[in-house]
Design a protein around this motif. Sequence first.
Motif, mmCIF file in Angstrom:
data_model
loop_
_atom_site.group_PDB
_atom_site.id
_atom_site.type_symbol
_atom_site.label_atom_id
_atom_site.label_comp_id
_atom_site.label_asym_id
_atom_site.label_seq_id
_atom_site.Cartn_x
_atom_site.Cartn_y
_atom_site.Cartn_z
ATOM 1 N N UNK A 41 0.762 -1.235 -0.223
ATOM 2 C CA UNK A 41 0.007 -0.006 -0.091
ATOM 3 C C UNK A 41 0.960 1.350 -0.063
ATOM 4 N N UNK A 42 0.300 2.270 -0.190
ATOM 5 C CA UNK A 42 1.022 3.495 -0.423
ATOM 6 C C UNK A 42 1.571 4.393 0.839
ATOM 7 N N UNK A 43 0.457 4.083 1.634
ATOM 8 C CA UNK A 43 0.675 4.766 3.060
ATOM 9 C C UNK A 43 0.397 3.684 4.079
ATOM 10 N N UNK A 67 5.108 1.594 0.378
ATOM 11 C CA UNK A 67 5.905 2.303 -0.374
ATOM 12 C C UNK A 67 5.028 3.413 -1.507
ATOM 13 N N UNK A 68 5.293 4.620 -1.718
ATOM 14 C CA UNK A 68 4.353 5.500 -2.568
ATOM 15 C C UNK A 68 5.303 5.205 -3.956
ATOM 16 N N UNK A 69 4.568 4.884 -4.803
ATOM 17 C CA UNK A 69 5.182 4.400 -6.282
ATOM 18 C C UNK A 69 5.323 5.778 -6.963
ATOM 19 N N UNK A 70 4.955 6.895 -6.691
ATOM 20 C CA UNK A 70 5.234 8.130 -7.260
ATOM 21 C C UNK A 70 6.722 8.498 -6.645
ATOM 22 N N UNK A 71 7.197 8.036 -5.904
ATOM 23 C CA UNK A 71 8.447 8.605 -5.266
ATOM 24 C C UNK A 71 9.871 7.887 -6.235
ATOM 25 N N UNK A 72 10.746 8.643 -6.565
ATOM 26 C CA UNK A 72 12.083 8.325 -7.127
ATOM 27 C C UNK A 72 12.540 6.926 -6.535
ATOM 28 N N UNK A 73 12.917 5.988 -7.440
ATOM 29 C CA UNK A 73 13.428 4.481 -6.733
ATOM 30 C C UNK A 73 12.619 3.831 -5.886
ATOM 31 N N UNK A 74 11.071 4.006 -6.432
ATOM 32 C CA UNK A 74 10.191 3.216 -5.628
ATOM 33 C C UNK A 74 10.449 1.995 -5.815
ATOM 34 N N UNK A 75 10.361 1.523 -7.225
ATOM 35 C CA UNK A 75 10.454 0.340 -7.912
ATOM 36 C C UNK A 75 11.604 -0.586 -7.275
ATOM 37 N N UNK A 76 12.769 0.003 -7.054
ATOM 38 C CA UNK A 76 13.766 -0.640 -6.250
ATOM 39 C C UNK A 76 13.596 -0.786 -4.840
ATOM 40 N N UNK A 97 -2.545 2.284 -8.966
ATOM 41 C CA UNK A 97 -2.549 3.231 -9.786
ATOM 42 C C UNK A 97 -3.087 4.381 -9.261
ATOM 43 N N UNK A 98 -2.898 5.478 -10.248
ATOM 44 C CA UNK A 98 -3.422 6.879 -9.514
ATOM 45 C C UNK A 98 -4.240 7.250 -10.821
ATOM 46 N N UNK A 99 -5.599 7.868 -10.251
ATOM 47 C CA UNK A 99 -6.749 8.359 -11.324
ATOM 48 C C UNK A 99 -7.226 9.610 -10.825
ATOM 49 N N UNK A 116 1.089 9.025 -15.253
ATOM 50 C CA UNK A 116 2.079 8.351 -16.200
ATOM 51 C C UNK A 116 3.016 7.569 -15.479
ATOM 52 N N UNK A 117 3.583 8.298 -14.346
ATOM 53 C CA UNK A 117 4.877 7.763 -13.565
ATOM 54 C C UNK A 117 4.372 6.494 -12.826
ATOM 55 N N UNK A 118 3.342 6.726 -12.219
ATOM 56 C CA UNK A 118 2.791 5.486 -11.371
ATOM 57 C C UNK A 118 2.390 4.391 -12.156
ATOM 58 N N UNK A 119 1.501 4.844 -12.970
ATOM 59 C CA UNK A 119 0.711 3.886 -13.830
ATOM 60 C C UNK A 119 1.381 3.040 -14.729
ATOM 61 N N UNK A 120 2.556 3.914 -15.618
ATOM 62 C CA UNK A 120 3.230 3.246 -16.946
ATOM 63 C C UNK A 120 4.678 3.128 -16.328
ATOM 64 N N UNK A 121 5.135 4.003 -15.784
ATOM 65 C CA UNK A 121 6.875 4.179 -15.733
ATOM 66 C C UNK A 121 7.138 2.972 -14.601
ATOM 67 N N UNK A 122 6.439 3.158 -13.565
ATOM 68 C CA UNK A 122 6.570 2.130 -12.538
ATOM 69 C C UNK A 122 6.421 0.846 -12.891
ATOM 70 N N UNK A 123 5.470 0.618 -13.629
ATOM 71 C CA UNK A 123 5.118 -0.613 -14.153
ATOM 72 C C UNK A 123 6.206 -1.294 -14.730
#
Length: 254
Positions: A41-43, A67-76, A97-99, A116-123
Amino acid sequence: MMNDLMRLTGKKALVTGSNQGIGKAIALALAGQGANVLIHCRDETVSGQQAVAEVEALGVRSGLIVEDLAGSEAAERVYDQARQLFGAIDILVLNASVQIRRPWTAVTDADFNEQTTVNWQRTLELLQRFVPDMQQSGWGRILTIGSVQQLKPHPQMMAYAASKAAVSNLVRNLAAQVGKDGITVNNLAPGVILTNRNTEALTDETYREQVRSRIPVGFFGETQDCAALALLLCSEAGRYITGQDIYVDGGMSL
């Protein structure tokens, strides 16, 4: 025979955005078939711990990744935590995802970038980290959660709909490359499912009936409608299904 193919005993899964809604339903469905399931979850919220407890109540292992997927290095960071808790992951469900609802003329840079960051790039980044472990083991299941908006975009969710369409393209691309490694990659595209995200928008009776009128079966979906298909696609029963974009939408995409 079919029950055996659906069993996931000993498999290790991560479902992003699984403290509620569709993600939680999928997590519980996997756990019900014997998979150990990590909740994300994000929070840091009570809902995340509750989801962990519900998974563990089914007799399997769980754990919580915040982990908030909007953050840099979140996937790592998600990958590192998953490895620490479970080791290599066999089943990856990318549901978070973020809507943001806004007229297209009012979409800001921040709106566009977050979605686009959370929904696509982090994917993509999460796949870059988790897929090599699946390739090494010779077995893996990847499921992204898309949207009926891939075909019928909502006029107030242009960036969101576009990001989901991009992920469905990514799924087809990756599936063709990793099929030989025993990995399937699919996209499950829900229609109007009665989650917290949708029920708030549907409180207006006029709007609710307008939406319902566009669904051929005549009613809104429940989270278990998505979980049932997810279980098939994430098990050995779905071994011959890959690169597909499958709609769970009551016919709304027709």
